[in-house]
Design a protein around this motif. Structure first.
Motif, PDB file in Angstrom:
ATOM      1  N   VAL A   5     -49.251  40.924  34.211  1.00 30.00           N
ATOM      2  CA  VAL A   5     -48.770  39.989  33.204  1.00 30.00           C
ATOM      3  C   VAL A   5     -47.324  40.282  32.845  1.00 30.00           C
ATOM      4  O   VAL A   5     -46.489  39.388  32.734  1.00 30.00           O
ATOM      5  N   VAL A   6     -46.993  41.574  32.668  1.00 25.20           N
ATOM      6  CA  VAL A   6     -45.616  41.958  32.347  1.00 25.20           C
ATOM      7  C   VAL A   6     -44.679  41.539  33.465  1.00 25.20           C
ATOM      8  O   VAL A   6     -43.611  40.961  33.235  1.00 25.20           O
ATOM      9  N   SER A   7     -45.066  41.844  34.698  1.00 25.53           N
ATOM     10  CA  SER A   7     -44.217  41.511  35.842  1.00 25.53           C
ATOM     11  C   SER A   7     -43.981  40.012  35.935  1.00 25.53           C
ATOM     12  O   SER A   7     -42.861  39.555  36.205  1.00 25.53           O
ATOM     13  N   LEU A   8     -45.049  39.234  35.724  1.00 25.89           N
ATOM     14  CA  LEU A   8     -44.904  37.791  35.816  1.00 25.89           C
ATOM     15  C   LEU A   8     -44.041  37.263  34.685  1.00 25.89           C
ATOM     16  O   LEU A   8     -43.214  36.375  34.876  1.00 25.89           O
ATOM     17  N   ALA A   9     -44.188  37.842  33.501  1.00 27.07           N
ATOM     18  CA  ALA A   9     -43.354  37.421  32.372  1.00 27.07           C
ATOM     19  C   ALA A   9     -41.886  37.648  32.686  1.00 27.07           C
ATOM     20  O   ALA A   9     -41.029  36.805  32.420  1.00 27.07           O
ATOM     21  N   LEU A  10     -41.582  38.815  33.274  1.00 27.42           N
ATOM     22  CA  LEU A  10     -40.197  39.112  33.629  1.00 27.42           C
ATOM     23  C   LEU A  10     -39.708  38.187  34.733  1.00 27.42           C
ATOM     24  O   LEU A  10     -38.564  37.720  34.712  1.00 27.42           O
ATOM     25  N   LEU A  11     -40.600  37.922  35.693  1.00 25.37           N
ATOM     26  CA  LEU A  11     -40.227  37.049  36.799  1.00 25.37           C
ATOM     27  C   LEU A  11     -39.897  35.650  36.309  1.00 25.37           C
ATOM     28  O   LEU A  11     -38.962  35.002  36.769  1.00 25.37           O
ATOM     29  N   LEU A  12     -40.681  35.178  35.322  1.00 24.57           N
ATOM     30  CA  LEU A  12     -40.477  33.838  34.801  1.00 24.57           C
ATOM     31  C   LEU A  12     -39.327  33.764  33.817  1.00 24.57           C
ATOM     32  O   LEU A  12     -38.903  32.685  33.410  1.00 24.57           O
ATOM     33  N   GLY A  13     -38.839  34.902  33.380  1.00 26.00           N
ATOM     34  CA  GLY A  13     -37.727  34.907  32.445  1.00 26.00           C
ATOM     35  C   GLY A  13     -38.143  34.609  31.028  1.00 26.00           C
ATOM     36  O   GLY A  13     -37.499  33.821  30.336  1.00 26.00           O
ATOM     37  N   ILE A  14     -39.251  35.202  30.568  1.00 27.41           N
ATOM     38  CA  ILE A  14     -39.737  34.944  29.220  1.00 27.41           C
ATOM     39  C   ILE A  14     -38.966  35.812  28.245  1.00 27.41           C
ATOM     40  O   ILE A  14     -39.281  36.984  28.057  1.00 27.41           O
ATOM     41  N   PHE A  15     -37.963  35.229  27.601  1.00 26.48           N
ATOM     42  CA  PHE A  15     -37.199  35.991  26.633  1.00 26.48           C
ATOM     43  C   PHE A  15     -37.263  35.349  25.249  1.00 26.48           C
ATOM     44  O   PHE A  15     -36.609  35.792  24.323  1.00 26.48           O
ATOM     45  N   VAL A  16     -38.076  34.265  25.109  1.00 29.23           N
ATOM     46  CA  VAL A  16     -38.176  33.572  23.830  1.00 29.23           C
ATOM     47  C   VAL A  16     -39.149  34.312  22.933  1.00 29.23           C
ATOM     48  O   VAL A  16     -40.254  34.647  23.335  1.00 29.23           O
ATOM     49  N   VAL A  17     -38.754  34.559  21.697  1.00 28.71           N
ATOM     50  CA  VAL A  17     -39.630  35.251  20.759  1.00 28.71           C
ATOM     51  C   VAL A  17     -40.637  34.248  20.209  1.00 28.71           C
ATOM     52  O   VAL A  17     -40.257  33.194  19.709  1.00 28.71           O
ATOM     53  N   PRO A  18     -41.951  34.498  20.328  1.00 28.83           N
ATOM     54  CA  PRO A  18     -42.941  33.563  19.814  1.00 28.83           C
ATOM     55  C   PRO A  18     -42.851  33.442  18.307  1.00 28.83           C
ATOM     56  O   PRO A  18     -42.513  34.382  17.616  1.00 28.83           O
ATOM     57  N   ALA A  44     -52.823  29.781  33.975  1.00 33.89           N
ATOM     58  CA  ALA A  44     -52.420  30.010  32.580  1.00 33.89           C
ATOM     59  C   ALA A  44     -53.493  29.548  31.603  1.00 33.89           C
ATOM     60  O   ALA A  44     -54.159  28.529  31.822  1.00 33.89           O
ATOM     61  N   ARG A  45     -53.645  30.316  30.519  1.00 36.40           N
ATOM     62  CA  ARG A  45     -54.548  29.974  29.424  1.00 36.40           C
ATOM     63  C   ARG A  45     -53.697  29.958  28.150  1.00 36.40           C
ATOM     64  O   ARG A  45     -53.406  30.997  27.566  1.00 36.40           O
ATOM     65  N   ILE A  46     -53.317  28.754  27.740  1.00 31.39           N
ATOM     66  CA  ILE A  46     -52.333  28.574  26.679  1.00 31.39           C
ATOM     67  C   ILE A  46     -53.031  28.355  25.338  1.00 31.39           C
ATOM     68  O   ILE A  46     -53.816  27.407  25.200  1.00 31.39           O
ATOM     69  N   ASP A  59     -43.767  27.344  27.937  1.00 34.11           N
ATOM     70  CA  ASP A  59     -43.364  26.385  28.974  1.00 34.11           C
ATOM     71  C   ASP A  59     -43.355  26.977  30.382  1.00 34.11           C
ATOM     72  O   ASP A  59     -43.925  26.381  31.308  1.00 34.11           O
ATOM     73  N   PRO A  60     -42.698  28.131  30.608  1.00 32.72           N
ATOM     74  CA  PRO A  60     -42.669  28.647  31.985  1.00 32.72           C
ATOM     75  C   PRO A  60     -44.029  29.066  32.501  1.00 32.72           C
ATOM     76  O   PRO A  60     -44.280  29.014  33.713  1.00 32.72           O
ATOM     77  N   PHE A  61     -44.944  29.464  31.604  1.00 31.76           N
ATOM     78  CA  PHE A  61     -46.294  29.805  32.064  1.00 31.76           C
ATOM     79  C   PHE A  61     -47.033  28.556  32.527  1.00 31.76           C
ATOM     80  O   PHE A  61     -47.754  28.579  33.534  1.00 31.76           O
ATOM     81  N   ILE A  62     -46.856  27.461  31.778  1.00 30.86           N
ATOM     82  CA  ILE A  62     -47.467  26.198  32.181  1.00 30.86           C
ATOM     83  C   ILE A  62     -46.892  25.739  33.511  1.00 30.86           C
ATOM     84  O   ILE A  62     -47.631  25.355  34.430  1.00 30.86           O
ATOM     85  N   VAL A  63     -45.578  25.794  33.638  1.00 27.33           N
ATOM     86  CA  VAL A  63     -44.931  25.350  34.877  1.00 27.33           C
ATOM     87  C   VAL A  63     -45.368  26.211  36.059  1.00 27.33           C
ATOM     88  O   VAL A  63     -45.675  25.697  37.142  1.00 27.33           O
ATOM     89  N   ALA A 206     -39.139  22.224  29.997  1.00 31.23           N
ATOM     90  CA  ALA A 206     -39.045  23.192  31.086  1.00 31.23           C
ATOM     91  C   ALA A 206     -38.312  22.633  32.296  1.00 31.23           C
ATOM     92  O   ALA A 206     -37.582  23.361  32.985  1.00 31.23           O
ATOM     93  N   LEU A 207     -38.505  21.355  32.581  1.00 21.96           N
ATOM     94  CA  LEU A 207     -37.923  20.759  33.779  1.00 21.96           C
ATOM     95  C   LEU A 207     -36.592  20.072  33.496  1.00 21.96           C
ATOM     96  O   LEU A 207     -35.937  19.589  34.423  1.00 21.96           O
ATOM     97  N   GLY A 208     -36.211  20.017  32.222  1.00 25.98           N
ATOM     98  CA  GLY A 208     -34.952  19.375  31.885  1.00 25.98           C
ATOM     99  C   GLY A 208     -34.995  17.868  31.972  1.00 25.98           C
ATOM    100  O   GLY A 208     -34.017  17.234  32.381  1.00 25.98           O
TER     101      GLY A 208
END
Length: 368
Positions: A5-18, A44-46, A59-63, A206-208
């Protein structure tokens, strides 16, 4: 938190604070179930509130899930218990045929005026068709304009009026059931519509594609279908078997058209095509929904996400599900994608209303 999960978060660029009460590590951990080695573990389970509150961290998890699998789950829905819906659904389909006939669409009961909303028996010819199911269809309207002037409009305007058909609700000698059925499924319809629209907003960020939500600002022809697949006789025909792998099917292999929010309760049988193989999708259970898109939406968003092919294999028990579809507004321009390319539908149609007119003429009403 798992390394995956950590690796995927970093890969997706999750830097937004919830913005929720949870910290980022706790929320990331909630996105997927514990890994069991199954192919859909990382779908993903949102959390519902995170999606509905437009928290961009999801957004990036959904995408990621939509790009790789074509679907994701919405979980932790407050004040929602799928077993209540399931119970009312079963009670309706177990009503006497005479009672259900009062809610039938006019195709099945010419004495009724409702064309789209209400009960579709659909069990007339088990020997000739795969679509052996009953459906009760619910829409967004409880009332509509009481009068329509044929002389002042064209066929599309007439269809738009017909699309705003009011719901038909069962009337039995049990007032408690009638009231509960209506309230539960009105609430369920609104909940699913909210999920579908929040999903559209998520992928637009997410897609602009900032103009994407405007296509779904109205939903004249959105629909929620309560479905019952009765136990079928042992007799089968060639239409009931998959051309892909010969599997006996309960629901044919297909791709949806618009945005789908699905409840399978605890019923297995749903399979998604993944890397040219059909795989069992986890059930939605008591507090979750499955979300996917169809071909029309995929084209509009420039094929950035996939519309997954899926099916339901034969089961040894009566199976229930609820499927909600959010389509574009009747007048929404579907002829071009978000970046201006002509869509597949755009070669023949300009607005969604033109498309839905032909679509309904080509299939059994709401059997999609």
């Amino acid at each position: 938190m798992s390394k995956t999960v950590v690796s995927l978060a970093l890969l997706l660029g999750i830097f937004v604070v919830p913005t929720s009460a949870f910290g980022l590590p706790e929320l990331l951990e909630k996105l997927w179930p514990k890994e069991t080695g199954q192919v859909f573990d990382t779908v993903a389970r949102i959390p519902y509130n995170e999606l509905l509150n437009d928290n961009p961290y999801v957004d990036p998890f959904i995408v990621h899930s939509m790009k790789n699998f074509g679907f994701f789950y919405v979980v932790d829905v407050p004040d929602y218990d799928a077993s209540v819906e399931d119970e009312y659904l079963q009670q309706f389909f177990n009503l006497p045929e005479k009672v259900k006939a009062d809610t039938e669409i006019k195709r099945h009961n010419p004495a009724n005026k409702n064309a789209y909303r209400g009960y579709c028996p659909g069990l007339d010819d088990v020997e000739a068709t795969l679509q052996y199911k009953e459906v009760f269809n619910i829409g967004p309207h409880e009332t509509r304009a009481p009068f329509y002037d044929d002389s002042l409009s064209n066929d599309l305007e007439k269809l738009k009026y017909e699309c705003s058909e009011a719901n038909v609700w069962p009337e039995t000698d049990n007032c408690t059931f009638d009231k509960g059925f209506k309230e539960v499924f009105q609430t369920g319809f609104d909940m699913r519509r909210n999920i579908a629209r929040a999903f559209v907003r998520s992928i637009s960020r997410a897609l602009g594609f900032p103009n994407l939500p405007s296509l779904f600002s109205e939903d004249e022809f959105s629909a929620m279908g309560l479905r019952r697949y009765p136990v079928r006789s042992e007799r089968t025909n060639k239409n009931m078997f998959s051309d892909f792998d010969g599997e006996l099917l309960r629901e044919l292999e297909h791709i949806d058209s618009t945005v789908t929010v699905l409840s399978t309760f605890n019923n297995g049988g749903l399979q998604m095509l993944y890397k040219n193989q059909y795989m069992n999708a986890p059930v939605t259970g008591d507090n979750a929904f499955l979300v996917n898109i169809g071909k029309l939406v995929e084209d509009i968003i420039d094929n950035q996400l996939i519309s997954v092919r899926h099916r339901v294999i034969e089961t040894a028990y009566t199976r229930h599900s609820i499927t909600y579809f959010l389509g574009p507004a009747f007048d929404a321009d579907i002829s071009r994608s978000m970046t201006g390319y002509i869509t597949e539908a755009g070669h023949k149609y300009r607005i969604f209303g033109e498309w839905i007119k032909d679509y309904l003429g080509a299939i059994e009403l709401f059997y999609y």
